[in-house]
Design a protein around this motif. Structure first.
Motif, mmCIF file in Angstrom:
data_model
loop_
_atom_site.group_PDB
_atom_site.id
_atom_site.type_symbol
_atom_site.label_atom_id
_atom_site.label_comp_id
_atom_site.label_asym_id
_atom_site.label_seq_id
_atom_site.Cartn_x
_atom_site.Cartn_y
_atom_site.Cartn_z
ATOM 1 N N GLU A 190 64.377 -46.243 -12.367
ATOM 2 C CA GLU A 190 64.133 -47.315 -13.484
ATOM 3 C C GLU A 190 62.859 -47.769 -13.440
ATOM 4 N N PHE A 191 62.162 -47.963 -12.313
ATOM 5 C CA PHE A 191 60.807 -48.245 -12.246
ATOM 6 C C PHE A 191 59.689 -47.190 -12.412
ATOM 7 N N LYS A 192 60.363 -45.944 -12.391
ATOM 8 C CA LYS A 192 59.254 -44.776 -12.530
ATOM 9 C C LYS A 192 58.583 -44.635 -13.757
ATOM 10 N N SER A 193 57.264 -45.190 -13.744
ATOM 11 C CA SER A 193 56.394 -45.476 -15.029
ATOM 12 C C SER A 193 55.672 -44.441 -15.504
ATOM 13 N N ALA A 194 55.685 -43.404 -14.549
ATOM 14 C CA ALA A 194 54.560 -42.227 -14.923
ATOM 15 C C ALA A 194 54.863 -41.437 -16.329
ATOM 16 N N THR A 195 55.964 -41.601 -17.035
ATOM 17 C CA THR A 195 56.222 -40.993 -18.258
ATOM 18 C C THR A 195 56.005 -42.133 -19.466
ATOM 19 N N GLU A 196 55.732 -43.318 -19.202
ATOM 20 C CA GLU A 196 55.795 -44.264 -20.039
ATOM 21 C C GLU A 196 54.882 -44.179 -20.800
ATOM 22 N N PRO A 197 53.461 -43.589 -20.573
ATOM 23 C CA PRO A 197 52.061 -43.578 -21.590
ATOM 24 C C PRO A 197 52.604 -42.272 -22.689
ATOM 25 N N TYR A 198 53.766 -41.521 -22.489
ATOM 26 C CA TYR A 198 53.970 -40.546 -23.324
ATOM 27 C C TYR A 198 55.347 -40.719 -24.099
ATOM 28 N N ARG A 199 56.048 -41.658 -23.769
ATOM 29 C CA ARG A 199 57.331 -41.986 -24.451
ATOM 30 C C ARG A 199 57.393 -43.453 -24.927
ATOM 31 N N LEU A 200 56.313 -44.561 -24.648
ATOM 32 C CA LEU A 200 56.439 -45.813 -25.031
ATOM 33 C C LEU A 200 55.182 -46.159 -25.811
ATOM 34 N N SER A 201 55.018 -47.466 -26.412
ATOM 35 C CA SER A 201 53.511 -47.669 -26.790
ATOM 36 C C SER A 201 53.270 -48.965 -26.134
ATOM 37 N N LYS A 202 53.928 -49.369 -25.264
ATOM 38 C CA LYS A 202 53.624 -50.462 -24.322
ATOM 39 C C LYS A 202 54.473 -50.579 -23.014
ATOM 40 N N MET A 203 53.831 -51.123 -22.025
ATOM 41 C CA MET A 203 54.708 -51.158 -20.881
ATOM 42 C C MET A 203 56.293 -51.640 -20.851
ATOM 43 N N GLN A 206 60.218 -53.644 -16.676
ATOM 44 C CA GLN A 206 60.267 -53.185 -15.249
ATOM 45 C C GLN A 206 58.749 -53.036 -14.653
ATOM 46 N N ASN A 207 58.173 -52.300 -15.462
ATOM 47 C CA ASN A 207 56.790 -51.687 -15.021
ATOM 48 C C ASN A 207 55.813 -52.959 -15.014
ATOM 49 N N LYS A 208 56.037 -53.695 -16.075
ATOM 50 C CA LYS A 208 55.244 -55.090 -16.165
ATOM 51 C C LYS A 208 55.268 -55.974 -14.807
ATOM 52 N N LEU A 209 56.664 -55.944 -14.429
ATOM 53 C CA LEU A 209 57.085 -56.814 -13.273
ATOM 54 C C LEU A 209 56.575 -56.324 -12.085
ATOM 55 N N GLN A 210 56.833 -54.920 -11.880
ATOM 56 C CA GLN A 210 56.001 -54.467 -10.617
ATOM 57 C C GLN A 210 54.607 -54.448 -10.586
ATOM 58 N N LEU A 211 53.896 -54.312 -11.808
ATOM 59 C CA LEU A 211 52.439 -54.448 -11.490
ATOM 60 C C LEU A 211 51.926 -55.809 -11.455
ATOM 61 N N GLU A 485 68.076 -48.869 -3.155
ATOM 62 C CA GLU A 485 67.799 -50.153 -3.402
ATOM 63 C C GLU A 485 66.014 -50.190 -3.444
ATOM 64 N N ILE A 486 65.682 -49.723 -2.521
ATOM 65 C CA ILE A 486 63.906 -49.943 -2.365
ATOM 66 C C ILE A 486 63.270 -48.957 -3.083
ATOM 67 N N ALA A 487 63.945 -47.727 -3.586
ATOM 68 C CA ALA A 487 63.369 -46.708 -4.314
ATOM 69 C C ALA A 487 63.292 -46.869 -5.709
ATOM 70 N N LYS A 488 64.002 -46.433 -6.588
ATOM 71 C CA LYS A 488 63.968 -46.601 -8.363
ATOM 72 C C LYS A 488 62.599 -46.424 -8.779
ATOM 73 N N GLY A 489 61.671 -45.523 -8.129
ATOM 74 C CA GLY A 489 60.354 -45.579 -8.510
ATOM 75 C C GLY A 489 59.400 -46.594 -8.473
ATOM 76 N N ARG A 490 59.725 -47.609 -7.617
ATOM 77 C CA ARG A 490 59.143 -49.128 -7.667
ATOM 78 C C ARG A 490 57.923 -48.668 -6.742
ATOM 79 N N ILE A 491 56.643 -49.440 -6.879
ATOM 80 C CA ILE A 491 55.608 -49.423 -6.181
ATOM 81 C C ILE A 491 55.571 -50.635 -5.295
ATOM 82 N N TRP A 492 55.058 -50.408 -3.998
ATOM 83 C CA TRP A 492 55.174 -51.760 -2.999
ATOM 84 C C TRP A 492 53.670 -51.809 -2.356
#
Length: 593
Positions: A190-203, A206-211, A485-492
């Motif tokens: 759910e945090f894997k944000s790599a595709t967001e620039p091509y499917r969304l118009s903003k963050m 989840q992506n805003k939270l992790q960034l 739990e620590i995966a989900k595409g989340r950055i650390w």
């Protein structure tokens, strides 16, 4: 007909001989040019010299591990960050080098990279030698290094942009829609944000939270180091950044962020005073590259045992991989190390946002075979060891990260373009199909996709993600539930990665090398670097051997990099995404802040 073949043969022979003659002439001219350009005398490191440090635009992990951007016979090395730091440290013990003049420029290197240089500057300063910094413009990147100086000077009309960390992510969805391109996107995490620039118009939230969490922790690390060097309280410096209190030279000086507004000639007067020389006497400046070429890096060749340092930097690709990329050539490197009796341990220096899932898995397999052969593997992480970069790291005997490392991003995605609107409505090209069965023409990028295509590719993505989780769970000795739990595409960050079990300790490359030697029970050893790097002339010859389109692509990229400046990394990441095949384990865009 016989006459035709006779003339054809004669023509081909003539062309071949002409090409051979041209190549022979090029070799003669090239050799002559090399002799002229490389026969210049070495720079004299005489007493009362000052090392001039200007951070270059290109700063790879390993010296010369970059694509050749121009056609030159000069043996100009692109010094890697570790060799640059070693050069500074070597100068700290040189009685002829009295100080460093840090000439500040603009660059976008990551903070893990810059910390390597910063640590070397502090070691230099601790030897009782001076560091003076001068610049027209200060931002967080160059100020990170400048804060080590005894005095920081700025031009009276300069500007200071120290206002906290912020990241900007470009989004292409609307642009693609206008062009007529739609992406079929599948992802796991759910945090894997790599595709967001091509499917969304903003963050996404989840992506805003992790960034936001990532940037906050990075600013805390930054402030702790800078405040200590500048003898300021951390709260005072944080407030200064948050309120943007020091944007002019005068304000920055009043707030003790900088020391003095002056011209560069005034700084030279200060240097002369420190050297105790006359005001009209020339300062003997020595550039870092000249000092590096003159003094080199010390290596104990009497040691027979080796610790291999494999620099895995750049995107992970299914291709062979050019300089600054991780591709098929690394499979051979690891195999060769495995069969080399003199190499007793490996340090994998990872500075990669990830890439191809298939190549990541192949690389991990080769590393596993090497560990099974009895050679310990230690990972040292740079700016990034994320997604595929973490995948190839997670089975190591020990993992070191920098305080500024971005790691994790345990997730998978696939992106396939659909150009039906572009072809049908924008440029008027129609496609028709015929096939042997109901699935024959599925996955056609010129046709709309249905549930069958989506189900198949999402299943493929989910299976690859499951494999990722299993690899991390076994390598890090975590339960599957803890791994999920620590995966989900989340950055650390590096420190947080220790808390959750993805990393063992904070440390730099030298710490990882010492750890690898200890695991291999080595008292005396030398470091061998991989991949082997060609000199400028060898790279030039290989360039002529490449396909014409490869040469043209390299020249075009060089021009674009020069013209686009800070926008070039976004363009490069976009081009990399266009070349993706199959499941991907990678970050979207490198986070520039």
């Amino acid at each position: 007909m016989g006459q035709f073949f006779k003339f054809l043969f004669a023509s081909c022979l003539g062309t071949t001989l002409a090409l051979f003659l041209l190549f022979f002439i090029l070799i003669i001219v090239g050799t002559s040019q090399v002799a002229k350009e490389t026969s210049s005398p070495k720079v004299s490191i005489r007493d009362n010299s000052v090392l001039k440090l200007t951070i270059p635009e290109q700063l790879p992990e390993q010296t010369n591990n970059v694509e050749m951007q121009n056609f030159s016979f000069k043996d100009e090395k692109v010094i890697g960050v570790h060799d640059l730091a070693k050069t500074i440290i070597k100068a700290s013990d040189d009685p002829n080098i009295k100080g460093i003049y840090l000439q500040n420029t603009m660059y976008d290197h990551g903070y893990s990279t810059l910390k390597i240089i910063r640590d070397a500057l502090l070691q230099f300063k601790n030897k009782g030698k001076f560091i003076l910094s001068y610049g027209n413009y200060y931002n967080h990147k160059n100020y990170f290094l400048a804060s080590t100086a005894d005095n920081i000077f700025i031009h009276p009309l300069g500007f200071v942009e120290l206002k906290g960390f912020g990241a900007t992510i470009p989004f292409f969805k609307e642009l693609m829609e206008k062009v007529g391109i739609k992406y079929n996107i599948y992802y796991a995490g759910e945090f894997k944000s790599a595709t967001e620039p091509y499917r969304l118009s903003k963050m996404s939230d989840q992506n805003k939270l992790q960034l936001r969490e990532y940037l906050e922790s990075q600013l805390d690390e930054y402030i702790a180091q800078v405040a200590k060097s500048r003898n300021l309280s951390e709260s005072e410096l944080r407030n200064n950044f948050d309120q943007f209190l020091s944007y002019t030279p005068q304000r920055a000086i009043e707030n003790k962020v900088l020391d003095k507004a002056a011209s560069e000639q005034d700084v030279f007067i200060e240097i002369r005073n420190k050297l105790n020389i006359k005001t009209d006497e020339n300062i003997n400046f020595v550039s870092v590259s000249d000092y590096y070429n003159a003094k080199g890096i010390d290596t104990d060749y009497s040691a027979k045992n080796k610790v291999a340092v494999v620099f895995a930097e750049g995107t992970i690709t299914d291709e062979k991989g050019s300089e600054g990329e991780i591709g098929k050539k690394y499979l051979k490197i690891i195999r060769d190390i495995r069969t080399n009796d003199k190499v007793k341990a490996i340090v994998l220096r990872v500075n990669s946002p990830g890439g191809s899932a298939l190549m990541s898995d192949e690389l991990l397999h080769e590393l596993d075979l090497t560990r099974a052969a009895g050679k310990p593997i230690v990972v040292s992480m740079g700016d990034y060891a994320a997604s595929g970069g973490y995948y190839i790291s997670c089975h190591a005997d020990s993992i070191f990260a920098s305080p500024h490392t971005l790691t994790g991003s345990i997730g998978v995605f696939m992106m396939i373009p659909n150009i039906k609107v572009l072809t049908d409505e924008k440029i008027g090209i129609d496609f028709d199909t015929v096939g042997t069965g109901p699935m024959s023409n599925k996955f056609d990028i010129t046709a709309n996709w249905g549930t069958q295509e989506s189900t198949i590719l999402q299943e493929n993505t989910d299976n690859t993600y499951k494999r990722f989780l299993e690899v991390v769970s076994s390598g890090r000795k975590l339960s599957m539930d803890a791994t999920k739990e620590i995966a989900k595409g989340r950055i650390w960050t590096g420190p947080k990665a220790i808390d959750i079990g993805l990393v063992n300790r904070i440390g730099e490359l030298n710490d990882a090398i010492e750890c690898a030697a200890k695991l291999a029970s080595l008292d005396k050893y030398r470091v061998a670097e991989y991949p082997a790097q060609d000199d400028a002339f060898q790279k030039l010859i290989k360039k002529f051997q490449d396909k014409d389109e490869d040469v043209q692509s390299q020249i075009t990229n060089g021009i674009l990099k020069e013209e686009m400046g800070q926008l070039y990394p976004y363009y490069l990441e976009y081009k990399n995404i266009q070349k993706m095949k199959g499941p991907q384990m990678r970050l979207p865009f490198k986070i520039i802040y």
